[in-house]
Every structure is written in structure tokens, then in C-alpha cells.
Design a protein around this motif. Structure first.
Motif, mmCIF file in Angstrom:
data_model
loop_
_atom_site.group_PDB
_atom_site.id
_atom_site.type_symbol
_atom_site.label_atom_id
_atom_site.label_comp_id
_atom_site.label_asym_id
_atom_site.label_seq_id
_atom_site.Cartn_x
_atom_site.Cartn_y
_atom_site.Cartn_z
ATOM 1 N N ALA A 1 4.975 12.751 3.706
ATOM 2 C CA ALA A 1 4.835 11.504 4.455
ATOM 3 C C ALA A 1 4.448 11.749 5.909
ATOM 4 C CB ALA A 1 6.132 10.693 4.392
ATOM 5 N N TRP A 2 4.259 13.039 6.273
ATOM 6 C CA TRP A 2 3.866 13.404 7.636
ATOM 7 C C TRP A 2 2.483 14.054 7.688
ATOM 8 C CZ3 TRP A 2 5.823 11.925 12.072
ATOM 9 C CH2 TRP A 2 7.141 11.490 12.130
ATOM 10 N N ASP A 3 1.877 14.270 6.547
ATOM 11 C CA ASP A 3 0.599 14.980 6.510
ATOM 12 C C ASP A 3 -0.559 13.986 6.675
ATOM 13 O OD1 ASP A 3 -0.834 17.636 5.696
ATOM 14 O OD2 ASP A 3 -1.788 16.046 4.520
ATOM 15 N N ALA A 4 -1.484 14.284 7.586
ATOM 16 C CA ALA A 4 -2.573 13.352 7.892
ATOM 17 C C ALA A 4 -3.456 13.091 6.682
ATOM 18 C CB ALA A 4 -3.410 13.889 9.055
ATOM 19 N N ASP A 5 -3.795 14.134 5.935
ATOM 20 C CA ASP A 5 -4.666 13.950 4.770
ATOM 21 C C ASP A 5 -3.973 13.124 3.696
ATOM 22 O OD1 ASP A 5 -6.673 15.418 5.959
ATOM 23 O OD2 ASP A 5 -6.045 17.313 5.047
ATOM 24 N N VAL A 6 -2.681 13.362 3.504
ATOM 25 C CA VAL A 6 -1.923 12.589 2.520
ATOM 26 C C VAL A 6 -1.838 11.132 2.958
ATOM 27 C CG1 VAL A 6 0.328 12.273 1.440
ATOM 28 C CG2 VAL A 6 -0.603 14.581 1.725
ATOM 29 N N LEU A 7 -1.479 10.898 4.208
ATOM 30 C CA LEU A 7 -1.330 9.527 4.695
ATOM 31 C C LEU A 7 -2.645 8.761 4.634
ATOM 32 C CD1 LEU A 7 1.040 10.022 7.763
ATOM 33 C CD2 LEU A 7 1.611 9.051 5.525
ATOM 34 N N ALA A 8 -3.733 9.436 4.858
ATOM 35 C CA ALA A 8 -5.038 8.759 4.856
ATOM 36 C C ALA A 8 -5.371 8.153 3.498
ATOM 37 C CB ALA A 8 -6.136 9.735 5.273
ATOM 38 N N THR A 9 -4.705 8.599 2.444
ATOM 39 C CA THR A 9 -4.994 8.071 1.105
ATOM 40 C C THR A 9 -4.386 6.698 0.874
ATOM 41 O OG1 THR A 9 -3.056 9.118 0.076
ATOM 42 C CG2 THR A 9 -5.093 10.419 0.191
ATOM 43 N N PHE A 10 -3.408 6.298 1.694
ATOM 44 C CA PHE A 10 -2.802 4.983 1.474
ATOM 45 C C PHE A 10 -2.460 4.234 2.759
ATOM 46 C CE2 PHE A 10 0.833 7.908 1.567
ATOM 47 C CZ PHE A 10 1.723 7.256 2.405
ATOM 48 N N ALA A 11 -2.377 4.906 3.891
ATOM 49 C CA ALA A 11 -2.013 4.262 5.157
ATOM 50 C C ALA A 11 -3.263 3.709 5.817
ATOM 51 C CB ALA A 11 -1.298 5.257 6.068
ATOM 52 N N THR A 12 -3.542 2.436 5.593
ATOM 53 C CA THR A 12 -4.741 1.808 6.139
ATOM 54 C C THR A 12 -4.371 0.508 6.832
ATOM 55 O OG1 THR A 12 -5.183 0.662 4.051
ATOM 56 C CG2 THR A 12 -6.227 2.817 4.364
ATOM 57 N N ASP A 13 -5.163 0.121 7.821
ATOM 58 C CA ASP A 13 -4.870 -1.108 8.563
ATOM 59 C C ASP A 13 -5.455 -2.320 7.840
ATOM 60 O OD1 ASP A 13 -7.586 -1.073 9.077
ATOM 61 O OD2 ASP A 13 -7.382 -0.516 11.196
ATOM 62 N N ALA A 14 -5.420 -3.486 8.513
ATOM 63 C CA ALA A 14 -5.873 -4.724 7.871
ATOM 64 C C ALA A 14 -7.340 -4.680 7.501
ATOM 65 C CB ALA A 14 -5.597 -5.906 8.801
ATOM 66 N N LYS B 1 0.825 -1.207 0.000
ATOM 67 C CA LYS B 1 0.000 0.000 0.000
ATOM 68 C C LYS B 1 0.864 1.263 0.000
ATOM 69 C CE LYS B 1 -3.843 -2.115 2.566
ATOM 70 N NZ LYS B 1 -4.626 -2.067 3.831
ATOM 71 N N VAL B 2 1.969 1.206 0.724
ATOM 72 C CA VAL B 2 2.849 2.374 0.785
ATOM 73 C C VAL B 2 3.440 2.658 -0.589
ATOM 74 C CG1 VAL B 2 5.015 3.264 1.711
ATOM 75 C CG2 VAL B 2 3.390 2.126 3.233
ATOM 76 N N ARG B 3 3.895 1.618 -1.270
ATOM 77 C CA ARG B 3 4.474 1.828 -2.604
ATOM 78 C C ARG B 3 3.443 2.402 -3.564
ATOM 79 N NH1 ARG B 3 6.954 -3.052 -6.179
ATOM 80 N NH2 ARG B 3 4.728 -3.440 -6.513
ATOM 81 N N ALA B 4 2.233 1.850 -3.545
ATOM 82 C CA ALA B 4 1.178 2.389 -4.410
ATOM 83 C C ALA B 4 0.843 3.824 -4.023
ATOM 84 C CB ALA B 4 -0.063 1.498 -4.321
ATOM 85 N N GLY B 5 0.802 4.103 -2.724
ATOM 86 C CA GLY B 5 0.498 5.455 -2.266
ATOM 87 C C GLY B 5 1.561 6.451 -2.654
ATOM 88 N N LEU B 6 2.811 6.042 -2.584
ATOM 89 C CA LEU B 6 3.908 6.916 -2.995
ATOM 90 C C LEU B 6 3.735 7.360 -4.446
ATOM 91 C CD1 LEU B 6 6.901 8.011 -2.562
ATOM 92 C CD2 LEU B 6 7.615 5.813 -3.510
ATOM 93 N N LEU B 7 3.408 6.426 -5.301
ATOM 94 C CA LEU B 7 3.238 6.764 -6.719
ATOM 95 C C LEU B 7 2.025 7.668 -6.920
ATOM 96 C CD1 LEU B 7 4.022 3.283 -8.347
ATOM 97 C CD2 LEU B 7 5.565 5.220 -7.979
ATOM 98 N N GLU B 8 0.955 7.399 -6.204
ATOM 99 C CA GLU B 8 -0.244 8.228 -6.351
ATOM 100 C C GLU B 8 0.016 9.650 -5.857
ATOM 101 O OE1 GLU B 8 -3.795 10.341 -5.824
ATOM 102 O OE2 GLU B 8 -2.550 9.724 -4.128
ATOM 103 N N VAL B 9 0.677 9.776 -4.714
ATOM 104 C CA VAL B 9 0.924 11.093 -4.121
ATOM 105 C C VAL B 9 1.846 11.918 -5.005
ATOM 106 C CG1 VAL B 9 2.070 12.274 -2.208
ATOM 107 C CG2 VAL B 9 0.465 10.406 -1.748
ATOM 108 N N THR B 10 2.960 11.346 -5.430
ATOM 109 C CA THR B 10 3.914 12.114 -6.238
ATOM 110 C C THR B 10 3.363 12.386 -7.628
ATOM 111 O OG1 THR B 10 5.063 10.054 -6.839
ATOM 112 C CG2 THR B 10 5.923 11.311 -4.964
ATOM 113 N N GLY B 11 2.556 11.447 -8.151
ATOM 114 C CA GLY B 11 1.926 11.696 -9.444
ATOM 115 C C GLY B 11 0.961 12.863 -9.383
#
Length: 640
Positions: free
Chosen positions: A477-490, A335-345
């Protein structure tokens, strides 16, 4: 333009050997034509010189990458040989008086500003290589540079291959996350093997309740490379000093700093002491809290680096209600790898297209073509990136961006490789930040790969600015709104905003502590080169006492595996120097609207896409509307 087509893994040895030979001979042929029959047009002379850089850069970049990532040792060795051959030819050409005579007679009045800048940089390179010295001096410079190349490769190889282990009973690993324990079953002897690679070492040092295990692993981690690299480093420092003095500089730091933003060697210790003084108060405050918590468990004992990560984690959990083991449940690697690409894109107007049929050196490697986000945009493909993100035997042990090809408009696409060592499962947030940081280098490389000259392509700025764009990207990588787009639990629940707020407050704890630790590393980098001490261990201990927040662990030799002594040499200060600039750059963004396109696009075009086309200080001033200052960093360090 098509990306570079790599060979299949089982054909790499023959392919890389043949390719390197062809490219080196092509560079020699261009140089010979310049000597004997230079073009009549001045601009064509400059283009021919840049073509040499293109051929040799293509050869050296691929060789450097594969020497650090290829799973076959024979291939890694062949690539090291190719790197050495390129370095020998670069030295030979940079000391060639006939070539210098051709280039030095060019009239800059015939050039545009960018070509004039290239000519100035080229003539500076010639001078710094000793082209104006006598034959004996140039011969000695050649010997020194060849030996420095060999020493650098040997130093890197020892660090890369020296993976140490500790073996402990499973019950002594209490406190480790369940997924980590599941991935480390006991062997037939009933013991668990823990390595000094980061996915093993970091969790153990952060979470293991057994202080003896933490200390044993910390000592093993700090002892990598010892004693083999000690004589290598002492010889390295002496030879760098000799090189600098042979071309007219008083010492290596002066020689090295001339081509950096800082300008002079004398400015380095002044900067180190400025940061150390600014961090003194915050460090004392951090250390008081940390020591008080430590003494609850071990009254009167001396806190060392074997326990700091563990007790920093305890303080963050107890004072700030941040449990790193809970936090990591939101950071699944995929999820982090996918989120990284989405955020930077989204931030920079990019789209990443998977390339499933690309040839790679290992099955772990993922490949993407980088396109403009808008379909049908002017450039259909901006470059290609490779992500090699998990540890394995024989691979580079840290995190870095490697060049595969430098981009030149109309000639070749920029291609870069991210080489890291992350867990395949859950990640610590610190590693998420590292991934964003390193990806910043990759973006810089791709976006700055569309200019006219290879000399200015990619991350071609002064070395003490290189880290600033990547350090700034960490903020996303420290912003709550940004992290919420890919940082999710099980259960696919996003990380709560209040937890991110606590994480940020907890991260503020330790800033002074970490700044002083960085200044210890920077001081070691500088004074080892400036003084060239016979006893590196004794000098390291003295510098640790002066700058670091915690004392030396008896019997350890951290410098022996401090890889930045190879690449950064006397300039490890650059991480903090760049952070000062990064904090100033980030001050121009609306912290409540991190994806605001006007600012992001201007930053992309003004800073990233320019590569080395202007001095870094000028690029920053163009973006900020003023020269960069210390103010934003000082306010951040003070917690304002």
C-alpha cells in the motif's frame, strides 16, 4: 464442499439459537463417547478430540462475529450467550480427568510429526486448564473463567456502544475536506454533530483548524467507556492473576507468554525497554520538529495528543509537501476495494468471484469466493470472504478479521470476515494501509485452511506472530507502481510517483514518535496485569510520562476504551514484536519487483499456508534461511 449458508436477517435469532444448541450437544456427545468407549486406534482418539474443537469452534466463531456486527441487539445478546456457553463447555472438557486420561495415554510413536504436535499442544492445554489440580481448585477455575468471559463481553459491549458526540457550529469546522463537510450538514439548531467513530473523528483531529474543537473531540474519544469499564478492568486483572496462580504460574504475563514466541513474562518489559531505547533518538528528533511548529501558533504551550495529528499533518505538508487532503482524492473507497483484490490476487495467485446471492447480516456486506487464479486448478474454491467495511450503530468500532469457519481439508471451507469502519467516499491513506493490513489476516485465514487438523487451521500461530504477515502486506500500500493501479483521482489520473515518494518520506517522520506511543500502550498492557494497580488512572499517567512522547490530557481515561486489554491482555507488545519480524520478512522481497512470483509463492507456501503447523520462529527461519533478527527493524527505525 459448500460454504456455510447463513440465515436471512429476520430469521437469525431462531437459527443461531438452534444451531448453537445442536453444535454444543454434538461436542458433548463426542466427548461422552471418548470417555466411555474410546476408539481403539490412537489416531482416531486424536481425531475425535479435534472434532470437538471443530464443533465448538464453528459455534463460537459465528456467535462472536454476529455479536459484533448484527444490527439487531437481541441477536447480539443471544450470540454472547452462545459464546459464554461454548466457553463453559471448553472449561469443563479441559478439566475433565477422564478425558485427560484417555488422551494422555496415547503413544506419540504411532503418529506422524503433525499429529504428535497436536497431541503435545492438547496435553499442554489440559495442564494450563488445571486438569491436574484438586476438585476445589478446578471448581474455582471454572468460576473464574466464566466470570472472565462475562467481563470480556461486558467490556467489549460498553466500548462498542459508547459512541460520544460533540456539536459545533459549521464555521468552527474550517479545514475539513469538502466531501466530509457535505456529509455533515447542520441540524435544525444550526449545529453539526460529530461522533467519536473513526470516519468522523480522524478527519476532525487531522484537519480542523479550531484547536478547541480538536481538544473537545479528542477528550470525548479518550473518555469512551469511562467510568463504566474501570471496575470491570480491575476485576479482570485480578481474576486473570488468580487463574494463573491457581495453575502454578507466578502471574498472568508468565502464564500468557508461555504459549507465545517471546516465551516468558520477564521478557516483555525487557522488549518494551529495548524498543523504547531504540526509538528515543528518533522520537526526540520528531518531537523537536513537531513542537517547533506547534509553538509558532501557541508559544510556550504544551503539546498534547489533542493536537499531534493536526500538527503532524502540518509538518508533512510544510516540510515534505504532502497534503493529506490532496492525497485522499486518489483513494475513492470503491476503487481501493477493487484494487486491494486485484493486488492480492496477483501477488498470491488468487481470483475473487463475487457472490451476489449470499445471505448476509447487513446490506453493506460484500461476499466473494476465493479461487486459484488459474482456471481448472486443483482446488476450484479455496474459501469465502465477507467484507463488512462501513460503520453503523451497534457494530464493532475498530478493524479486525473474524473467523466464520476454520477450513479443514475435505470437511469444510475456510470462511472469514473483514470488519472495519471506513468512509464510503474518500479515504485517508492511513485507512488504505489499515485495509491492506486487515486483509492480510483474511488471506492468512483462507490460505491456511486446507490442512488435516482444525487446531492448526487459519491464523493459528503464536499470538505475537499473528500481526507480522499483515504488517508486511502494508508495504504494497506504499509502493508507487502498486498504488498507480487503483489510486486515481476524479479524472482517473493515477497518483503521481513523486507524490508517493513524498508520502513515504513524510511517513518516516514520526516513526520514533509512534514507536514510543506504542510502547506506552504495551507497558500499560503489561504492568496493569503484572501489578494490578488499584488506581488505573494514576498508573496510566505514570507510564505515559515514562514512555509516551506527549503528556496526559487532564481528566481523560484512555485505558477505559483500550479494547486490546480484553483480547491481547498483557501482550500488546506483540504489535511491535511482530513488526520486527515483518521488516525482516520483507527484506527477502525485491523492492523493485514486489510481484515477483518466486518469492511471493514461497512466502505463501512457507508462512501463510502452514497456519499453526509449526512454531512461528521455525516458519520464519524456513522462509528467511536463518532465525529472524532485530537488524531490519533497527535500520528502518533509524531511517537507513
Amino acid at each position: 464442499m459448500n460454504p456455510l449458508s447463513l440465515s436471512s436477517p429476520d430469521e437469525t435469532l431462531a437459527w443461531i439459537t438452534e444451531r448453537s444448541s445442536v453444535q454444543i450437544e454434538a461436542a458433548r456427545a463426542i466427548a461422552e463417547r471418548l470417555r466411555t468407549d474410546p476408539p481403539g486406534d490412537a489416531l482416531e482418539v486424536l481425531r475425535a478430540w479435534d472434532d470437538i474443537s471443530l464443533e465448538l469452534g464453528n459455534c463460537a466463531a459465528l456467535a462472536s462475529l454476529l455479536a459484533n456486527v448484527h444490527p439487531v441487539e437481541q441477536v447480539r445478546s443471544a450470540c454472547e450467550d452462545a459464546e459464554a456457553e461454548v466457553d463453559r463447555l471448553v472449561t469443563e472438557l479441559s478439566q475433565d480427568r477422564a478425558l485427560y486420561d484417555v488422551v494422555s495415554t496415547l503413544d506419540p510413536a504411532e503418529f506422524d510429526p503433525l499429529a504428535t504436535r497436536l497431541l503435545e499442544k492438547t496435553l499442554q492445554d489440559f495442564r494450563r486448564s488445571g486438569v491436574d489440580r484438586d476438585d476445589a481448585t478446578r471448581a474455582r477455575l471454572t468460576e473464574v473463567k466464566e466470570r472472565l468471559t462475562q467481563l470480556g463481553q461486558d467490556f467489549s459491549r460498553v466500548i462498542r456502544d459508547d459512541v460520544r458526540t460533540v456539536r459545533v457550529a459549521p464555521e468552527r469546522l474550517a479545514g475539513l475536506p469538502e466531501d466530509w463537510l457535505a456529509a455533515h450538514p447542520a441540524d435544525e439548531d444550526g449545529l453539526v454533530t460529530v461522533t467519536t467513530d473513526y470516519p468522523d473523528a480522524l478527519p476532525v483531529r487531522m484537519f480542523c483548524h479550531d484547536a478547541d474543537v480538536r481538544r473537545e473531540l479528542t477528550v470525548a474519544f479518550l473518555e469512551r467507556g469511562w467510568p463504566a469499564t474501570d471496575p470491570m478492568l480491575r476485576e479482570l486483572f485480578e481474576l486473570r492473576h488468580e487463574l494463573a496462580t491457581l495453575v502454578g504460574y507466578p502471574d498472568w504475563p508468565s502464564y500468557d507468554a508461555e504459549v507465545k514466541v517471546i516465551g516468558t513474562g520477564e521478557a516483555i518489559p525487557a522488549f518494551i525497554d529495548k524498543i523504547a531505547a531504540a526509538a528515543a533518538g528518533p522520537m526526540a528528533s520528531d518531537l523537536e520538529v513537531l513542537t517547533e511548529r506547534y509553538h509558532r501558533d501557541r508559544p510556550g504551550a504544551v503539546l498534547t495528543g489533542a493536537d499531534t495529528l493536526y500538527y503532524e499533518e502540518l509538518v508533512r505538508r510544510e516540510h515534505y509537501d504532502v497534503d493529506a487532503q490532496l492525497v485522499r482524492t486518489y483513494f475513492d473507497f470503491g476503487k481501493v476495494r477493487a484494487g486491494l483484490l486485484e493486488v492480492t490476487g496477483r501477488l498470491f495467485g488468487l481470483r475473487y468471484q463475487p457472490v451476489d446471492d449470499a445471505s448476509v447480516w447487513h446490506e453493506d456486506v460484500a461476499v466473494y469466493d476465493v479461487h486459484p487464479a488459474v482456471e481448472g486448478a486443483r482446488a476450484s474454491r479455496l474459501g469465502r470472504i465477507y467484507l463488512d467495511l462501513h460503520p453503523r450503530e451497534g457494530k464493532y468500532k475498530h478493524a479486525a478479521q473474524f473467523t466464520l469457519t476454520d477450513g479443514v481439508a475435505g470437511r469444510q471451507l475456510p470462511e472469514g470476515v473483514l470488519v472495519c469502519n471506513f468512509s464510503r467516499g474518500l479515504m485517508e491513506h492511513d485507512h488504505v494501509v489499515t485495509l491492506f493490513h486487515e486483509f492480510g489476516h483474511l488471506l492468512h485465514h483462507v490460505l491456511a485452511g486446507h490442512g488435516e487438523w482444525v487446531r492448526f487451521a487459519g491464523v493459528a500461530t503464536e499470538w505475537d506472530f499473528v500481526e507480522a504477515p499483515s504488517q508486511m502486506l502494508e508495504e504494497w500500500a506504499w509502493d508507487a507502481d502498486v498504488l498507480a493501479t487503483f489510486a486515481t483521482d476524479a479524472e482517473d489520473r493515477p497518483i503521481p510517483a513523486d507524490l508517493v515518494a513524498k508520502m513515504r518520506a513524510a511517513d518516516d517522520f514520526g516513526k520514533g514518535f509512534q514507536a514510543r506511543q506504542q510502547m506506552f500502550y504495551a507497558a500499560m498492557s503489561y504492568y496493569f496485569h503484572q501489578e494490578r494497580p488499584a488506581d488505573l488512572t494514576a498508573r496510566m499517567r505514570a507510564l505515559q510520562e515514562t514512555y509516551a512522547p506527549t503528556p496526559w490530557i487532564e481528566g481523560t481515561h484512555m485505558f477505559a476504551n483500550f479494547g486490546h486489554l480484553g483480547g491481547y491482555s498483557s501482550a500488546y507488545y506483540t504489535y511491535m514484536w511482530s513488526l520486527v519480524i515483518a521488516k525482516d520478512l520483507f527484506s527477502r522481497f525485491d523492492h523493485d519487483r514486489l510481484f515477483a512470483q518466486e518469492t511471493a509463492q514461497r512466502y505463501r507456501d512457507t508462512i501463510l499456508a502452514r497456519g499453526g503447523e509449526a512454531d512461528a520462529a521455525d516458519l520464519v527461519a524456513d522462509f528467511l534461511g536463518r532465525p529472524f533478527s532485530f537488524d531490519a527493524y533497527a535500520a528502518w527505525l533509524a531511517g537507513e
